[in-house]
Scaffold this motif. Structure first.
Motif, PDB file in Angstrom:
ATOM      1  N   LEU A 233      13.612   9.967 -31.199  1.00  0.00           N
ATOM      2  CA  LEU A 233      13.272  10.736 -32.404  1.00  0.00           C
ATOM      3  C   LEU A 233      11.805  10.584 -32.792  1.00  0.00           C
ATOM      4  O   LEU A 233      11.382  11.120 -33.817  1.00  0.00           O
ATOM      5  N   SER A 234      11.049   9.821 -32.021  1.00  0.00           N
ATOM      6  CA  SER A 234       9.639   9.556 -32.363  1.00  0.00           C
ATOM      7  C   SER A 234       9.483   8.916 -33.736  1.00  0.00           C
ATOM      8  O   SER A 234       8.492   9.134 -34.421  1.00  0.00           O
ATOM      9  N   CYS A 235      10.468   8.130 -34.135  1.00  0.00           N
ATOM     10  CA  CYS A 235      10.397   7.542 -35.485  1.00  0.00           C
ATOM     11  C   CYS A 235       9.426   6.368 -35.541  1.00  0.00           C
ATOM     12  O   CYS A 235       8.956   5.990 -36.606  1.00  0.00           O
ATOM     13  N   GLY A 236       9.157   5.752 -34.386  1.00  0.00           N
ATOM     14  CA  GLY A 236       8.204   4.639 -34.337  1.00  0.00           C
ATOM     15  C   GLY A 236       8.778   3.294 -34.758  1.00  0.00           C
ATOM     16  O   GLY A 236       8.055   2.295 -34.765  1.00  0.00           O
ATOM     17  N   SER A 237      10.075   3.236 -35.096  1.00  0.00           N
ATOM     18  CA  SER A 237      10.663   1.948 -35.522  1.00  0.00           C
ATOM     19  C   SER A 237      10.447   0.858 -34.484  1.00  0.00           C
ATOM     20  O   SER A 237      10.151  -0.290 -34.826  1.00  0.00           O
ATOM     21  N   LEU A 271       4.522   6.206 -30.184  1.00  0.00           N
ATOM     22  CA  LEU A 271       5.633   7.158 -30.180  1.00  0.00           C
ATOM     23  C   LEU A 271       5.358   8.335 -31.119  1.00  0.00           C
ATOM     24  O   LEU A 271       6.035   9.360 -31.049  1.00  0.00           O
ATOM     25  N   ILE A 292       7.277   7.963 -24.794  1.00  0.00           N
ATOM     26  CA  ILE A 292       8.132   6.778 -24.571  1.00  0.00           C
ATOM     27  C   ILE A 292       7.801   6.154 -23.211  1.00  0.00           C
ATOM     28  O   ILE A 292       7.783   4.931 -23.061  1.00  0.00           O
ATOM     29  N   CYS A 322      16.606   0.727 -33.115  1.00  0.00           N
ATOM     30  CA  CYS A 322      16.510   2.130 -32.668  1.00  0.00           C
ATOM     31  C   CYS A 322      17.699   2.945 -33.200  1.00  0.00           C
ATOM     32  O   CYS A 322      18.857   2.610 -32.919  1.00  0.00           O
ATOM     33  N   PRO A 323      17.435   4.022 -33.946  1.00  0.00           N
ATOM     34  CA  PRO A 323      18.546   4.797 -34.524  1.00  0.00           C
ATOM     35  C   PRO A 323      19.374   5.539 -33.483  1.00  0.00           C
ATOM     36  O   PRO A 323      20.508   5.933 -33.774  1.00  0.00           O
ATOM     37  N   VAL A 324      18.832   5.745 -32.259  1.00  0.00           N
ATOM     38  CA  VAL A 324      19.618   6.442 -31.236  1.00  0.00           C
ATOM     39  C   VAL A 324      20.008   5.498 -30.084  1.00  0.00           C
ATOM     40  O   VAL A 324      20.353   5.934 -28.997  1.00  0.00           O
ATOM     41  N   ILE A 326      18.428   3.446 -28.075  1.00  0.00           N
ATOM     42  CA  ILE A 326      17.700   3.273 -26.808  1.00  0.00           C
ATOM     43  C   ILE A 326      17.503   1.772 -26.621  1.00  0.00           C
ATOM     44  O   ILE A 326      16.986   1.083 -27.502  1.00  0.00           O
TER      45      ILE A 326
END
Ligand code: SF4
Ligand code: SF4
Length: 343
Positions: A233-237, A271, A292, A322-324, A326
């Motif tokens: 998601l390119s959130c950068g977390s 990201l 990534i 990571c929210p998804v 990964i």
């Protein structure tokens, strides 16, 4: 290396003596998560924790800091905010100490960063051992044990902490509280070895890194990068929580209607879409897959070429945050051909 022991019941006294000359910071629990915070009293400290949300790097490279101000008639005025504080970080895990050693290579090596260096000099580090959870793979990254980067290191042996003295500052801290420390005996050594071997058995994640450099050379065009790009998601977390990610963006904050302002640096992430955006609108890493891929190549391959080891220490923060979902261990094992699919 000098090794002593301190009874657990005397830790609050030890902490209160240290508190007289230093700000004392340690992991504190907040809603089931942990964060390094300044302590008002020792009872707030949690030395048995899995990981903090943000790594101790926030003490040396704050999420945002003004480096200097520019003022009419005065020119450039360097910022000294927070630089003179003497801080003890109490309860830093091996992987995070390893990460600080890596940051030292970057910020106190060939291109020294004065802000980082002053904070580093004014900070004492007291390490503490830990028990790996389902996200830890520091053993694979050779970061489950450190022999430098700490002033004192505490190993839990039951009613006592075995205390390794790592520096002359650590020695001074022990000398200032000498009445609290005792000599170790054979029983303590046996208990230390037993707990050490139990810790090894607790690791659930593993990845082989010895030939990773070659694997990365071979897998540059792998479809894995497109699959990850489709999910990310390119959130950068992952970058924000990582103890060794150190990219920052520099911006001028100009006061409206004046010629004064400040130059501020803020954590950035490779990201983010804007990370490789340059003047004129060109973006060298437009696709999420290329961003990534860049992160993995920099940490696991580029860093090896420059500093002789990956910049990942296996802390597991990026997997947990990571929210998804990964998962770096799954990705590395898949690149090695040891996993058939990324779940
Ligand atoms: S890449 Fe992930 S596991 Fe490795 S050090 Fe950074 S946050 Fe920890
Ligand atoms: S945390 Fe996960 S989704 Fe967010 S940028 Fe990192 S890999 Fe992508």
């Amino acid at each position: 290396m000098k090794i002593l022991k301190i009874p657990k019941k005397k830790l609050d006294l030890f902490a209160s003596i240290l508190h007289q000359g230093w700000e004392l910071h340690a992991p504190v629990e907040q809603n089931g998560k942990f964060a390094f915070k300044p302590l008002d009293q020792w009872a707030q400290a949690r030395l048995a924790y899995n990981r903090t949300l943000l790594a101790p790097k926030k003490y040396f490279l704050p999420p945002q800091e003004a480096m200097f101000e520019y003022r009419n008639h005065e020119g450039y005025v360097p910022s000294r905010e927070g630089l003179d504080k003497r801080v003890i970080l109490f309860g830093v895990h091996s992987c995070d100490i390893f990460a600080i050693n890596i940051l030292d290579e970057v910020f106190a090596g060939k291109y020294p960063d004065p802000y980082y260096q002053i904070r580093r000099k004014n900070t004492a580090i007291i390490g503490v051992d830990c028990v790996p959870d389902e996200y830890c793979f520091c053993r694979s990254m050779r970061a489950d044990f450190v022999d430098k980067g700490f002033d004192l290191f505490f190993n839990d042996i039951g009613d006592y902490y075995l205390t390794a003295v790592g520096t002359s500052l650590g020695d001074d801290l022990v000398l200032a509280t000498a009445q609290l420390f005792e000599e170790i005996n054979d029983k303590d050594i046996a208990e230390y070895k037993h707990r050490s071997s139990e810790k090894q058995k607790a690791f659930k994640l593993d990845v082989e890194i010895r030939d990773l450099l070659g694997i990365f050379e071979l897998e540059y065009e792998s479809q894995i990068w497109d699959e990850l790009g489709d999910r990310c998601l390119s959130c950068g977390s992952c970058s924000m929580v990582c103890p060794t990610c150190y990219c920052f963006d520099v911006m001028d904050h100009i006061k409206l209607g004046s010629k004064e302002g400040s130059r501020v640096r803020t954590w950035d992430s490779c990201l983010f879409h804007s990370h490789a955006l340059v003047a004129g609108g060109e973006n060298f890493r437009k696709e999420r897959s290329s961003r990534i891929k860049h992160r993995y190549y920099h940490k696991q391959s580029g860093f090896v070429a420059e500093f002789g080891r990956p910049s990942c220490v296996g802390c597991g923060r990026c997997i947990e945050s990571c929210p998804v979902k990964i998962d770096i261990v799954e990705v590395l094992n898949r690149l090695r051909g040891e996993e058939h699919a990324i779940s």
